[in-house]
Design an enzyme around this catalytic site. Structure first.
Site, mmCIF file in Angstrom:
data_model
loop_
_atom_site.group_PDB
_atom_site.id
_atom_site.type_symbol
_atom_site.label_atom_id
_atom_site.label_comp_id
_atom_site.label_asym_id
_atom_site.label_seq_id
_atom_site.Cartn_x
_atom_site.Cartn_y
_atom_site.Cartn_z
ATOM 1 N N THR A 132 0.582 -105.921 38.474
ATOM 2 C CA THR A 132 1.922 -106.283 38.934
ATOM 3 C C THR A 132 2.924 -106.328 37.779
ATOM 4 O O THR A 132 2.537 -106.621 36.639
ATOM 5 C CB THR A 132 1.863 -107.676 39.599
ATOM 6 O OG1 THR A 132 3.178 -108.204 39.743
ATOM 7 C CG2 THR A 132 1.067 -108.679 38.764
ATOM 8 N N ASP A 133 4.187 -106.110 38.091
ATOM 9 C CA ASP A 133 5.228 -106.236 37.057
ATOM 10 C C ASP A 133 5.451 -107.699 36.670
ATOM 11 O O ASP A 133 6.120 -107.980 35.676
ATOM 12 C CB ASP A 133 6.541 -105.595 37.512
ATOM 13 C CG ASP A 133 7.132 -106.227 38.763
ATOM 14 O OD1 ASP A 133 6.493 -107.109 39.369
ATOM 15 O OD2 ASP A 133 8.260 -105.826 39.150
ATOM 16 N N GLU A 134 4.872 -108.634 37.450
ATOM 17 C CA GLU A 134 5.088 -110.054 37.138
ATOM 18 C C GLU A 134 4.448 -110.444 35.807
ATOM 19 O O GLU A 134 4.783 -111.482 35.239
ATOM 20 C CB GLU A 134 4.584 -110.936 38.284
ATOM 21 C CG GLU A 134 5.340 -110.648 39.567
ATOM 22 C CD GLU A 134 5.091 -111.665 40.670
ATOM 23 O OE1 GLU A 134 4.787 -112.817 40.380
ATOM 24 O OE2 GLU A 134 5.214 -111.263 41.843
ATOM 25 N N TYR A 157 -0.491 -117.229 38.711
ATOM 26 C CA TYR A 157 -0.830 -115.912 39.281
ATOM 27 C C TYR A 157 -0.607 -114.807 38.258
ATOM 28 O O TYR A 157 -1.519 -114.025 37.947
ATOM 29 C CB TYR A 157 -0.002 -115.642 40.549
ATOM 30 C CG TYR A 157 0.001 -114.169 40.960
ATOM 31 C CD1 TYR A 157 -1.157 -113.575 41.453
ATOM 32 C CD2 TYR A 157 1.140 -113.382 40.817
ATOM 33 C CE1 TYR A 157 -1.178 -112.224 41.800
ATOM 34 C CE2 TYR A 157 1.138 -112.035 41.166
ATOM 35 C CZ TYR A 157 -0.023 -111.458 41.655
ATOM 36 O OH TYR A 157 -0.045 -110.127 41.994
ATOM 37 N N LYS A 161 -3.277 -112.305 36.318
ATOM 38 C CA LYS A 161 -3.228 -110.835 36.395
ATOM 39 C C LYS A 161 -3.104 -110.245 34.984
ATOM 40 O O LYS A 161 -3.704 -109.217 34.667
ATOM 41 C CB LYS A 161 -2.062 -110.367 37.279
ATOM 42 C CG LYS A 161 -2.218 -110.667 38.761
ATOM 43 C CD LYS A 161 -3.407 -109.963 39.425
ATOM 44 C CE LYS A 161 -3.245 -108.471 39.519
ATOM 45 N NZ LYS A 161 -4.356 -107.868 40.319
HETATM 46 P P1 NAD Z 1 -3.761 -109.675 49.712
HETATM 47 O O1 NAD Z 1 -3.866 -111.141 49.448
HETATM 48 O O2 NAD Z 1 -3.120 -109.224 50.974
HETATM 49 O O3 NAD Z 1 -5.206 -109.014 49.646
HETATM 50 C C1 NAD Z 1 -6.162 -109.391 48.704
HETATM 51 C C2 NAD Z 1 -7.531 -109.003 49.241
HETATM 52 O O4 NAD Z 1 -8.501 -109.322 48.242
HETATM 53 C C3 NAD Z 1 -7.927 -109.776 50.512
HETATM 54 O O5 NAD Z 1 -8.417 -108.888 51.488
HETATM 55 C C4 NAD Z 1 -9.014 -110.725 50.026
HETATM 56 O O6 NAD Z 1 -10.000 -111.030 51.012
HETATM 57 C C5 NAD Z 1 -9.619 -109.942 48.878
HETATM 58 N N1 NAD Z 1 -10.279 -110.837 47.923
HETATM 59 C C6 NAD Z 1 -9.756 -111.971 47.359
HETATM 60 N N2 NAD Z 1 -10.667 -112.545 46.558
HETATM 61 C C7 NAD Z 1 -11.770 -111.747 46.595
HETATM 62 C C8 NAD Z 1 -13.045 -111.816 45.977
HETATM 63 N N3 NAD Z 1 -13.348 -112.818 45.138
HETATM 64 N N4 NAD Z 1 -13.933 -110.831 46.244
HETATM 65 C C9 NAD Z 1 -13.639 -109.826 47.099
HETATM 66 N N5 NAD Z 1 -12.446 -109.715 47.724
HETATM 67 C C10 NAD Z 1 -11.524 -110.667 47.473
HETATM 68 O O7 NAD Z 1 -3.018 -109.096 48.419
HETATM 69 P P2 NAD Z 1 -2.121 -107.786 48.265
HETATM 70 O O8 NAD Z 1 -0.704 -108.187 48.348
HETATM 71 O O9 NAD Z 1 -2.630 -106.715 49.138
HETATM 72 O O10 NAD Z 1 -2.410 -107.430 46.732
HETATM 73 C C11 NAD Z 1 -3.462 -106.536 46.378
HETATM 74 C C12 NAD Z 1 -3.446 -106.305 44.886
HETATM 75 O O11 NAD Z 1 -2.201 -105.730 44.485
HETATM 76 C C13 NAD Z 1 -3.616 -107.570 44.039
HETATM 77 O O12 NAD Z 1 -4.419 -107.267 42.941
HETATM 78 C C14 NAD Z 1 -2.203 -107.909 43.603
HETATM 79 O O13 NAD Z 1 -2.207 -108.622 42.381
HETATM 80 C C15 NAD Z 1 -1.619 -106.512 43.439
HETATM 81 N N6 NAD Z 1 -0.165 -106.418 43.601
HETATM 82 C C16 NAD Z 1 0.442 -106.950 44.706
HETATM 83 C C17 NAD Z 1 1.816 -106.823 44.855
HETATM 84 C C18 NAD Z 1 2.527 -107.351 46.098
HETATM 85 O O14 NAD Z 1 3.757 -107.317 46.138
HETATM 86 N N7 NAD Z 1 1.827 -107.814 47.124
HETATM 87 C C19 NAD Z 1 2.567 -106.163 43.875
HETATM 88 C C20 NAD Z 1 1.900 -105.642 42.768
HETATM 89 C C21 NAD Z 1 0.529 -105.769 42.644
#
Ligand code: NAD
Length: 353
Positions: A132-134, A157, A161
């Site tokens: 993430t950009d965060e 968070y 990351k």
């Molecule tokens: P989300 O919370 O919707 O999904 C996360 C998934 O990971 C869930 O299905 C959860 O069950 C699974 N999970 C969590 N802990 C786990 C574990 N210990 N073992 C196996 N599975 C596990 O999150 P998201 O928004 O889809 O984000 C997905 C990824 O993208 C993350 O790594 C997040 O940091 C990154 N990201 C998200 C955003 C955003 O805006 N949502 C932006 C940039 C990066």
């Protein structure tokens, strides 16, 4: 080609799984089904012979080793994470355990598997670490982050990351694992768990409840439609260079107030409210502690090197997202029935200095 996708039952992971299967790639989805997971997000691929789901926790080293040995993937797309900043303020250790320890366990399993590969399979293997950009912290009114920006995370968070990004790169530099890191800006779109800003706004508006706006609403975010993110990740998988980082951005900045107002406008058009425009429901609430003022990300490298560009503009994406939540009340009603109340989280006070 077979992909091991972690977190594939979540918001972005399920978009990646759907896009990969749509391209004819095999997918092994490894997800422990934490609170934000939803197998309904994968209804479109359920029963497809290219798709396998394995319920497992990335912190479980024996389970990860067994999954690599059994499924023999050609690449890993690592998305599993604790993902909600407000939750990380209330309960940071879960973020350290999954995002830091879990990533290290997965990297170790991938390394052991990679060391046993030979020839073209070894040449072609990739570990994509999705971040993430965060991790870069907050911007002022000017400038944008890029792959070269210094790390300066603000929340538990983003710190977790950041730590996982460093681990992924270290496994590349020290052990030769072909790691690529991607840093994306804020994602939005269908299937996002209703604790994040955009679904919170849509569901509050649909139900005629006050629409919470953190602080004065001046905080700026750069928004990326989730399907564009999934396409970008597949482009990085295909053409990205190991050892590199790619910033993924919609290059569409909006203040939270502007975003919420635009979303209300789309809801007015899709489902007019008898009591007046949805924007009259907007209600200022206490700001998030440590709330980063602005994020903006420069995706020039991804555009230039890999030829990727976002396809969905902000208003088209917001309209599609609002329409999806209006058309799929069963999806979010069932989440509520599982006990998710949608209460405000992350209001811890900073200790006085
Ligand atoms: P989300 O919370 O919707 O999904 C996360 C998934 O990971 C869930 O299905 C959860 O069950 C699974 N999970 C969590 N802990 C786990 C574990 N210990 N073992 C196996 N599975 C596990 O999150 P998201 O928004 O889809 O984000 C997905 C990824 O993208 C993350 O790594 C997040 O940091 C990154 N990201 C998200 C955003 C955003 O805006 N949502 C932006 C940039 C990066």
């Amino acid at each position: 080609m077979k992909l091991l996708v972690t977190g594939g039952a979540g918001f972005i992971g399920s978009a990646v799984v759907r896009a990969a299967i749509g391209r004819g790639l095999g997918v092994v989805n490894v997800d422990c089904l934490a609170y934000s997971a939803n197998l309904e997000n994968l209804a479109a691929v359920e029963g497809n012979p290219l798709y396998v789901f394995v319920q497992a926790d990335i912190r479980d080293a024996a389970a990860m080793a067994a999954i690599f040995a059994h499924h023999q993937p050609d690449a890993v797309l690592h998305l599993a994470a604790e993902s909600h900043v407000d939750r990380s303020i209330d309960a940071p250790m879960a973020f350290v355990e999954t995002n830091v320890v879990g990533t290290a366990v997965l990297l170790e399993a991938a390394r052991a598997y990679f060391e046993g590969l030979a020839g073209e399979r070894r040449e072609g293997f990739r570990f994509l670490h999705i971040s993430t950009d965060e991790v870069f912290g907050a911007l002022g009114a000017e400038g944008r982050f890029s792959e070269a920006s210094a790390y300066d995370p603000s929340s538990p968070y983003s710190a977790s990351k950041a730590a996982s990004d460093h681990l992924a790169r270290a496994w590349g530099r020290t052990f030769g694992l072909p790691v690529i890191v991607t840093s994306a800006c804020n994602n939005y779109g269908p299937h996002q768990f209703p604790e994040k800003l955009i679904p919170v706004v849509i569901l509050s508006a649909i139900e005629g409840r006050p629409i919470p706006l953190y602080g004065d609403g001046a905080n700026v975010r750069d928004w990326l439609f989730v399907e564009d993110h999934a396409e970008a990740l597949l482009a990085v998988l295909e053409k990205g260079r190991p050892g590199e980082t790619y910033a993924i951005s919609g290059e569409t900045e909006a203040s939270n107030r502007d975003l919420v107002t635009r979303l209300c406008g789309h809801l007015d058009a899709l489902r007019p409210r008898a009591a007046g425009p949805h924007a009259t429901l907007i209600h200022q609430v206490a700001d998030r502690p440590g709330h980063d003022f602005r994020y903006a990300l420069d995706a020039a490298k991804l555009r230039g090197e890999l030829g990727w560009a976002p396809r969905i503009g902000l208003d088209e994406g917001l309209e599609r997202t609002a329409r999806w939540y209006l058309d799929n009340p069963g999806w979010w009603t069932r989440i509520r029935e599982r006990g998710f109340a949608g209460d405000r989280l992350g209001l811890a006070q900073k200790a006085a200095s």
